[in-house]
Design a protein around this motif. Structure first.
Motif, PDB file in Angstrom:
ATOM      1  N   MET A   1     -17.021   1.568   4.745  1.00  0.00           N
ATOM      2  CA  MET A   1     -15.651   1.986   4.295  1.00  0.00           C
ATOM      3  C   MET A   1     -15.898   2.575   2.695  1.00  0.00           C
ATOM      4  N   ASN A   2     -15.086   3.293   2.296  1.00  0.00           N
ATOM      5  CA  ASN A   2     -14.873   3.859   0.931  1.00  0.00           C
ATOM      6  C   ASN A   2     -13.749   3.018   0.471  1.00  0.00           C
ATOM      7  N   ILE A   3     -14.223   2.116  -0.594  1.00  0.00           N
ATOM      8  CA  ILE A   3     -12.983   1.012  -0.986  1.00  0.00           C
ATOM      9  C   ILE A   3     -11.758   1.884  -1.525  1.00  0.00           C
ATOM     10  N   ASN A   5     -10.178   4.002  -0.422  1.00  0.00           N
ATOM     11  CA  ASN A   5      -9.282   4.106   0.590  1.00  0.00           C
ATOM     12  C   ASN A   5      -8.010   3.062   0.504  1.00  0.00           C
ATOM     13  N   ILE A   6      -8.399   1.811  -0.099  1.00  0.00           N
ATOM     14  CA  ILE A   6      -7.523   0.790  -0.575  1.00  0.00           C
ATOM     15  C   ILE A   6      -6.511   1.329  -1.460  1.00  0.00           C
ATOM     16  N   VAL A 109      -4.535  -4.818   3.220  1.00  0.00           N
ATOM     17  CA  VAL A 109      -5.657  -5.293   3.901  1.00  0.00           C
ATOM     18  C   VAL A 109      -5.163  -6.482   4.920  1.00  0.00           C
ATOM     19  N   LYS A 131      -4.249  -0.015   8.750  1.00  0.00           N
ATOM     20  CA  LYS A 131      -4.615  -0.735   7.333  1.00  0.00           C
ATOM     21  C   LYS A 131      -6.276  -0.960   7.321  1.00  0.00           C
ATOM     22  N   THR A 132      -6.634  -1.406   6.100  1.00  0.00           N
ATOM     23  CA  THR A 132      -8.065  -1.670   6.001  1.00  0.00           C
ATOM     24  C   THR A 132      -8.275  -3.112   6.704  1.00  0.00           C
ATOM     25  N   ASN A 158     -10.251   3.669  13.211  1.00  0.00           N
ATOM     26  CA  ASN A 158     -10.033   3.462  12.025  1.00  0.00           C
ATOM     27  C   ASN A 158     -11.194   3.039  11.447  1.00  0.00           C
ATOM     28  N   GLU A 159     -11.727   3.584  10.241  1.00  0.00           N
ATOM     29  CA  GLU A 159     -13.041   3.511   9.540  1.00  0.00           C
ATOM     30  C   GLU A 159     -13.071   2.662   8.410  1.00  0.00           C
ATOM     31  N   ASN A 160     -11.855   2.169   8.128  1.00  0.00           N
ATOM     32  CA  ASN A 160     -11.591   1.118   6.947  1.00  0.00           C
ATOM     33  C   ASN A 160     -12.023  -0.258   7.500  1.00  0.00           C
TER      34      ASN A 160
END
Length: 272
Positions: A1-3, A5-6, A109, A131-132, A158-160
């Motif tokens: 995941m790419n942080i 995105n949070i 998260v 959500k992550t 969900n990729e997070n």
């Protein structure tokens, strides 16, 4: 995941590890705000991407008389106030499908506790909120087995998703960190090292968990050297009187010194 995105996470281009930190449990608004303010001051100064952590309830207690929370909605509203006041993302544990739906209204998260990470319905419920999702590796699980937990989240579109290693049981009443598992789990998802829970010493005979807070710096340094993506550290301004997991939390007074050392180590490691 790419942080990135949070929501509201800062300093993502600093080259630093990211950090999930805060008290084990939300004991009240004043304590949460006090800890959050200090952590944000430190992480802004050192340019560490930061997510404030606090459990809105503690469901996996050894004894029925152990502290479990101040009330679900009350604690979640405190987490939302931390987020809105300081413009920082938040993370909390969930234990049931209903928790996922409720907590998703307040935090950024959702964390699946280690004992529950094989519970498919819970993982799917968290993933479906969008959500992550932070998957704690079970103390009883191999690093390789975490790919299946990650896949459950991915299969929900969900990729997070991230994995957090919180140690592996060593005998009945101790934990160890197998650093070989970090690069293995990084093949599946962004990987975090839970420094403080990895130093727990569960005591089933008296029902109160001990710990080795004197080893926090050692484990944290080793994680950074190995190349972990993020760290998870529980902290409190009065661990001796904390209502949950005080025996293995880092005293808030020591936090800045440790983070300064870890940022310096990461800067060196980034050169290789």
């Amino acid at each position: 995941m790419n942080i990135k995105n949070i929501p509201q996470i800062k300093h993502t281009n600093s080259g630093n590890f990211f950090l999930l930190a805060g008290p084990c449990a939300i004991e009240g608004e004043e304590m949460a705000m006090k800890i959050a303010e200090k952590l944000i001051s430190i992480t802004d100064k050192l340019e560490i991407p930061f997510v404030f952590k606090g459990s809105f309830k503690k469901a996996n207690r050894s004894r029925i008389d152990s502290f479990s929370g101040i009330g679900d909605e009350k604690a979640l509203k405190i987490l939302r106030k931390v987020s809105e006041t300081f413009k920082v993302p938040t993370v909390t544990d969930i234990h049931t499908n209903e928790d996922a739906i409720m907590a998703a209204q307040y935090v950024d998260v959702l964390q699946i506790p280690a004992f529950l990470v094989r519970q498919t319905d819970l993982v799917v419920a968290a993933a479906n909120t969008g959500k992550t999702v932070n998957l704690k590796k079970g103390q009883f699980m191999s690093p390789e087995s975490m790919k299946h937990a990650v896949q459950k989240v991915l299969d929900c579109s969900n990729e997070n998703v991230m994995i957090t290693d919180r140690g592996t049981m060593f005998g009945y009443q101790d934990m160890i960190v197998d650093f070989r598992g970090i690069p293995t789990m990084q093949n599946y998802a962004t990987t975090v090292l839970d420094v403080t829970h990895s130093l727990q010493q569960p005591n089933q005979s008296i029902g109160v968990t001990g710990g080795r807070p004197d080893m926090i710096e050692t484990i944290a340094k080793a994680g950074i050297v190995v190349g972990v993506d993020g760290l998870f550290i529980e902290t409190h301004f009065d661990p001796a009187n904390a209502k949950s997991d005080g025996a293995n939390m880092l005293h808030l007074d020591y936090f800045e010194n440790l983070m300064t050392k870890l940022v310096a180590i990461r800067k060196t490691i980034n050169q290789f």
